[in-house]
Scaffold this motif. Structure first.
Motif, PDB file in Angstrom:
ATOM      1  N   LEU A   1       0.334  -1.579   0.191  1.00 33.12           N
ATOM      2  CA  LEU A   1       0.312  -0.058   0.059  1.00 33.12           C
ATOM      3  C   LEU A   1       0.864   1.443   0.197  1.00 33.12           C
ATOM      4  CD1 LEU A   1      -2.800  -1.043   2.581  1.00 33.12           C
ATOM      5  CD2 LEU A   1      -3.383  -0.758  -0.256  1.00 33.12           C
ATOM      6  N   SER A   2       2.244   0.828   0.231  1.00 29.08           N
ATOM      7  CA  SER A   2       2.981   2.490   0.577  1.00 29.08           C
ATOM      8  C   SER A   2       4.251   2.368  -0.675  1.00 29.08           C
ATOM      9  CB  SER A   2       3.360   2.105   1.675  1.00 29.08           C
ATOM     10  OG  SER A   2       4.885   1.365   1.649  1.00 29.08           O
ATOM     11  N   SER A   3       3.908   1.735  -1.725  1.00 29.16           N
ATOM     12  CA  SER A   3       4.729   1.248  -2.743  1.00 29.16           C
ATOM     13  C   SER A   3       3.770   1.627  -3.844  1.00 29.16           C
ATOM     14  CB  SER A   3       4.963  -0.245  -3.331  1.00 29.16           C
ATOM     15  OG  SER A   3       5.911  -0.741  -2.247  1.00 29.16           O
ATOM     16  N   VAL A   4       2.593   2.184  -3.892  1.00 25.03           N
ATOM     17  CA  VAL A   4       1.049   1.692  -5.126  1.00 25.03           C
ATOM     18  C   VAL A   4       0.601   2.668  -4.451  1.00 25.03           C
ATOM     19  CG1 VAL A   4      -0.204   1.408  -6.652  1.00 25.03           C
ATOM     20  CG2 VAL A   4       2.133   0.309  -6.219  1.00 25.03           C
ATOM     21  N   ASP A   5       0.643   3.918  -4.030  1.00 26.52           N
ATOM     22  CA  ASP A   5      -0.565   4.283  -2.224  1.00 26.52           C
ATOM     23  C   ASP A   5      -1.865   5.026  -3.225  1.00 26.52           C
ATOM     24  OD1 ASP A   5      -1.608   6.457  -0.561  1.00 26.52           O
ATOM     25  OD2 ASP A   5       0.310   6.698   0.026  1.00 26.52           O
ATOM     26  N   SER A   6      -2.734   4.693  -3.596  1.00 22.60           N
ATOM     27  CA  SER A   6      -3.674   5.173  -4.451  1.00 22.60           C
ATOM     28  C   SER A   6      -5.172   4.856  -3.886  1.00 22.60           C
ATOM     29  CB  SER A   6      -3.563   4.459  -6.193  1.00 22.60           C
ATOM     30  OG  SER A   6      -4.319   4.738  -6.731  1.00 22.60           O
ATOM     31  N   PRO A   7      -5.924   5.719  -3.439  1.00 23.52           N
ATOM     32  CA  PRO A   7      -7.699   5.008  -2.652  1.00 23.52           C
ATOM     33  C   PRO A   7      -7.526   4.291  -3.911  1.00 23.52           C
ATOM     34  CG  PRO A   7      -7.449   7.783  -3.206  1.00 23.52           C
ATOM     35  CD  PRO A   7      -6.203   6.863  -3.744  1.00 23.52           C
ATOM     36  N   SER A   8      -7.047   4.003  -5.242  1.00 25.81           N
ATOM     37  CA  SER A   8      -7.898   2.838  -5.779  1.00 25.81           C
ATOM     38  C   SER A   8      -7.090   1.534  -5.367  1.00 25.81           C
ATOM     39  CB  SER A   8      -7.587   2.771  -7.380  1.00 25.81           C
ATOM     40  OG  SER A   8      -7.969   4.138  -7.881  1.00 25.81           O
ATOM     41  N   SER A   9      -6.155   1.558  -4.555  1.00 28.01           N
ATOM     42  CA  SER A   9      -5.142   0.307  -4.776  1.00 28.01           C
ATOM     43  C   SER A   9      -5.690   0.106  -3.402  1.00 28.01           C
ATOM     44  CB  SER A   9      -3.891   0.194  -4.871  1.00 28.01           C
ATOM     45  OG  SER A   9      -2.897  -0.529  -4.505  1.00 28.01           O
ATOM     46  N   GLY A  10      -6.747  -0.657  -2.688  1.00 31.65           N
ATOM     47  CA  GLY A  10      -6.271  -1.340  -1.727  1.00 31.65           C
ATOM     48  C   GLY A  10      -6.773  -2.877  -1.256  1.00 31.65           C
ATOM     49  N   LEU A  11      -7.711  -3.269  -0.406  1.00 32.73           N
ATOM     50  CA  LEU A  11      -7.124  -4.871  -0.126  1.00 32.73           C
ATOM     51  C   LEU A  11      -8.496  -6.183  -0.137  1.00 32.73           C
ATOM     52  CD1 LEU A  11      -5.344  -4.281   2.948  1.00 32.73           C
ATOM     53  CD2 LEU A  11      -4.612  -4.995   0.901  1.00 32.73           C
ATOM     54  N   THR A  12      -8.838  -6.860  -0.258  1.00 27.80           N
ATOM     55  CA  THR A  12      -9.750  -7.767  -0.012  1.00 27.80           C
ATOM     56  C   THR A  12      -9.500  -8.167   0.762  1.00 27.80           C
ATOM     57  OG1 THR A  12     -10.294  -8.259  -2.419  1.00 27.80           O
ATOM     58  CG2 THR A  12     -10.707  -9.447  -0.325  1.00 27.80           C
ATOM     59  N   PHE A  13     -10.070  -7.719   1.796  1.00 24.92           N
ATOM     60  CA  PHE A  13      -9.874  -8.248   3.958  1.00 24.92           C
ATOM     61  C   PHE A  13     -10.496  -9.709   3.859  1.00 24.92           C
ATOM     62  CE2 PHE A  13      -8.835  -9.220   8.003  1.00 24.92           C
ATOM     63  CZ  PHE A  13      -7.387  -8.174   8.483  1.00 24.92           C
ATOM     64  N   CYS A  14      -9.273 -10.657   4.306  1.00 28.12           N
ATOM     65  CA  CYS A  14     -10.268 -12.200   4.212  1.00 28.12           C
ATOM     66  C   CYS A  14      -9.569 -13.311   5.341  1.00 28.12           C
ATOM     67  CB  CYS A  14      -9.223 -13.253   3.388  1.00 28.12           C
ATOM     68  SG  CYS A  14     -10.619 -14.975   3.050  1.00 28.12           S
ATOM     69  N   THR A  15     -11.033 -12.495   6.355  1.00 30.83           N
ATOM     70  CA  THR A  15     -10.663 -13.222   8.020  1.00 30.83           C
ATOM     71  C   THR A  15     -10.325 -14.275   7.982  1.00 30.83           C
ATOM     72  OG1 THR A  15     -12.529 -13.449   8.098  1.00 30.83           O
ATOM     73  CG2 THR A  15     -11.800 -11.354   8.562  1.00 30.83           C
ATOM     74  N   GLY A  16     -10.344 -15.315   6.870  1.00 29.78           N
ATOM     75  CA  GLY A  16     -10.054 -16.750   7.226  1.00 29.78           C
ATOM     76  C   GLY A  16      -8.546 -16.878   6.721  1.00 29.78           C
ATOM     77  N   SER A  17      -8.173 -16.403   5.161  1.00 24.74           N
ATOM     78  CA  SER A  17      -7.144 -16.397   4.906  1.00 24.74           C
ATOM     79  C   SER A  17      -5.908 -16.310   5.829  1.00 24.74           C
ATOM     80  CB  SER A  17      -7.301 -15.609   4.314  1.00 24.74           C
ATOM     81  OG  SER A  17      -7.907 -16.614   2.335  1.00 24.74           O
ATOM     82  N   LEU A  18      -5.988 -14.637   5.943  1.00 23.68           N
ATOM     83  CA  LEU A  18      -5.015 -14.188   7.152  1.00 23.68           C
ATOM     84  C   LEU A  18      -4.992 -14.808   8.989  1.00 23.68           C
ATOM     85  CD1 LEU A  18      -5.371 -10.836   6.287  1.00 23.68           C
ATOM     86  CD2 LEU A  18      -3.626 -12.392   5.456  1.00 23.68           C
ATOM     87  N   GLY A  19      -6.517 -15.470   9.004  1.00 22.92           N
ATOM     88  CA  GLY A  19      -6.764 -16.132  10.465  1.00 22.92           C
ATOM     89  C   GLY A  19      -5.816 -17.329  10.378  1.00 22.92           C
ATOM     90  N   ALA A  20      -5.123 -18.048   9.546  1.00 20.77           N
ATOM     91  CA  ALA A  20      -4.354 -19.505   9.532  1.00 20.77           C
ATOM     92  C   ALA A  20      -2.713 -19.075  10.200  1.00 20.77           C
ATOM     93  CB  ALA A  20      -3.989 -19.874   8.018  1.00 20.77           C
ATOM     94  N   ARG A  21      -2.685 -17.674  10.058  1.00 22.46           N
ATOM     95  CA  ARG A  21      -1.474 -18.064  10.648  1.00 22.46           C
ATOM     96  C   ARG A  21      -1.701 -16.922  11.826  1.00 22.46           C
ATOM     97  NH1 ARG A  21       3.619 -15.994   6.893  1.00 22.46           N
ATOM     98  NH2 ARG A  21       4.457 -15.180   9.413  1.00 22.46           N
ATOM     99  N   PRO A  22      -1.011 -17.925  13.401  1.00 25.83           N
ATOM    100  CA  PRO A  22      -1.181 -17.287  14.372  1.00 25.83           C
ATOM    101  C   PRO A  22      -0.671 -15.709  14.875  1.00 25.83           C
ATOM    102  CG  PRO A  22       0.563 -19.054  14.691  1.00 25.83           C
ATOM    103  CD  PRO A  22      -0.005 -18.915  13.114  1.00 25.83           C
ATOM    104  N   ASP A  23      -0.012 -15.610  14.159  1.00 22.65           N
ATOM    105  CA  ASP A  23       0.721 -13.906  14.366  1.00 22.65           C
ATOM    106  C   ASP A  23       0.162 -12.842  13.689  1.00 22.65           C
ATOM    107  OD1 ASP A  23       1.899 -14.760  12.237  1.00 22.65           O
ATOM    108  OD2 ASP A  23       3.623 -14.280  12.228  1.00 22.65           O
ATOM    109  N   ASN A  24      -0.631 -13.139  12.835  1.00 18.03           N
ATOM    110  CA  ASN A  24      -1.566 -12.497  12.274  1.00 18.03           C
ATOM    111  C   ASN A  24      -2.775 -12.021  13.632  1.00 18.03           C
ATOM    112  OD1 ASN A  24      -0.448 -11.609  10.268  1.00 18.03           O
ATOM    113  ND2 ASN A  24      -1.160 -13.416   9.094  1.00 18.03           N
TER     114      ASN A  24
END
Length: 425
Positions: free
Chosen positions: A264-287
């Motif tokens: 997000l800092s490398s391509v800093d634009s409102p048109s560049s964002g995230l699909t926030f997937c709680t399941g995908s990210l939840g498979a890491r204990p450090d997230n």
């Protein structure tokens, strides 16, 4: 949040009518029959819109196709090889055609070779239904003994290769075939289905590409695409890696909060964002999922709400797709943060103040087990998940409204205090 439902097109065994009865407000879809790198013609986009808007009996459904998931990024773009510049231009044209059709939210991912990966698409749960599961030892069985990737044993925790060898020794030919099909299933509804040799060939394409190379390719791609998306008013949203750690010796670069910060800092634009997937990210204990929602809220353009239970700790780990309000992620906290972000956006006049969400995946329950829908996308399991999530949203929104009304009157109701006490806030 805008309550959406993923639909894989006319061949999907879960119909638009089912989505409507589940209470979906809009549809998430894609032209899955077109391979990565192909241009999406305006005529085919219009055909899919019509299929969403019209029921099997010809009557209007009241639903529209609002989110693309996914407009796939070709392997040529990820590796900077072949006709990758042509693929970028076709991607730009596809975005233009989607904008002409009125679709403004486009999800994509930057996972090399394989998309989501599971070892069991129908693991039996205690209640009698089934769920998708990633078993690290089973994956090592595939990687080390079936695929035969050179040096693969070195990529696992020390105990895993020995356990995999024992498990492989007792695996039938049918079991080997089933495991191979599960691991190589890739994206549901996709045009590509892998063979072992085809997978080996694709892995070879990445032999000289490490995580830094893949990150540069991602930034280069967005540097070409994002200015065009800005002009079109399109919100691009990158889906995280699933699972969020390297597999098959391939780099994965959208797995952690630091990965998100970097992109997000490398391509800093409102048109560049995230699909926030709680399941995908939840498979890491450090997230820390709620903390990540809070940090990146402004750039979250689309949300997948699902939950996983980790069966082992560490990275990588084993996990299964749990019920939406079970598992390791505090879903109530996540939804509360997302609703707060929507209020903040409304107060600042953002046009995209309402965030589209969908109940991601679901356990196969009741009649789902006989329907044979896309893995992870049953009708009743997702309906149950959406109903639970909708209930949380309604409770939190009602609470916020009581807060607001109480503030105007000079005091909040006692029920509001009790609600916050129950949440521990």
């Amino acid at each position: 949040m805008r309550q959406t439902w993923r639909w894989f097109g006319p061949l999907d065994r879960v119909t638009i009518g089912d989505a409507r009865q589940a209470g979906a407000e809009a549809i998430v879809s894609a032209l899955h029959h077109l391979p990565p790198g192909a241009e999406w013609p305006l005529e085919e986009i219009a055909e899919r819109q019509q299929a969403v808007a019209t029921g099997a009996d010809g009557t209007p459904t009241g639903l529209v196709w609002e989110v693309v998931e996914s407009l796939p990024v070709s392997e040529a773009i990820k590796t900077g090889s072949g006709d990758w510049r042509g693929d970028v231009q076709r991607y730009r044209t596809s975005l233009s055609n989607l904008a002409k059709a009125g679709i403004r939210t486009v999800c994509y991912n930057f996972m090399p070779v394989l998309d989501w990966t599971r070892t069991d698409l129908a693991a039996r749960m205690d209640h009698g239904g089934t769920a998708m599961r990633f078993d690290l030892v089973d994956f090592a069985v595939f990687d080390i003994h079936i695929l035969g990737r050179a040096g693969s044993a070195d990529d696992y925790p020390p105990s895993v290769p020995e356990l995999a060898a024992r498990r492989f020794a007792h695996l039938s030919d049918a079991g080997k075939q089933r495991l191979t099909e599960n691991v190589t299933a890739g994206l549901p509804g996709a045009a590509e289905h892998w063979t072992l040799q085809g997978l080996r060939d694709r892995l070879a394409d990445y032999s000289a590409i490490d995580a830094d190379c893949l990150r540069r390719a991602h930034v280069d791609f967005l540097s070409e695409i994002v200015p065009h998306a800005e002009h079109l008013g399109i919100r691009l949203c990158c889906h995280p890696d699933d699972p969020p750690y390297p597999l098959l010796g391939l780099p994965r670069v959208m797995s952690t909060a630091e990965d998100f910060r970097s992109l997000l800092s490398s391509v800093d634009s409102p048109s560049s964002g995230l699909t926030f997937c709680t399941g995908s990210l939840g498979a890491r204990p450090d997230n820390d999922i709620p903390a990540m929602v809070a940090e990146f809220a402004e750039r979250i353009h689309f949300v997948h709400l699902r939950n996983v239970t980790r069966e082992t700790e560490g990275v990588p780990c084993s996990f299964f797709e749990d019920e939406h309000l079970a598992g390791g992620t505090d879903m109530v906290a996540v939804i509360a943060l997302l609703l707060a972000e929507e209020r903040r956006r409304r107060n600042t006049g953002r046009e995209d103040h309402q965030i589209p969400m969908r109940p991601d995946h679901g356990q196969d329950i009741l009649d789902d087990v006989h329907r044979g829908a896309q893995p992870g996308y049953p009708a009743i399991g997702r309906l149950k998940g959406l109903a639970e999530l909708r209930g949380v949203m309604h409770a939190l929104e009602s609470s916020a409204q009581r807060d607001s009304d109480g503030a105007r009157k000079g005091s909040a109701p006692d029920t509001q205090e009790a609600f916050h006490a129950a949440l521990g806030s």
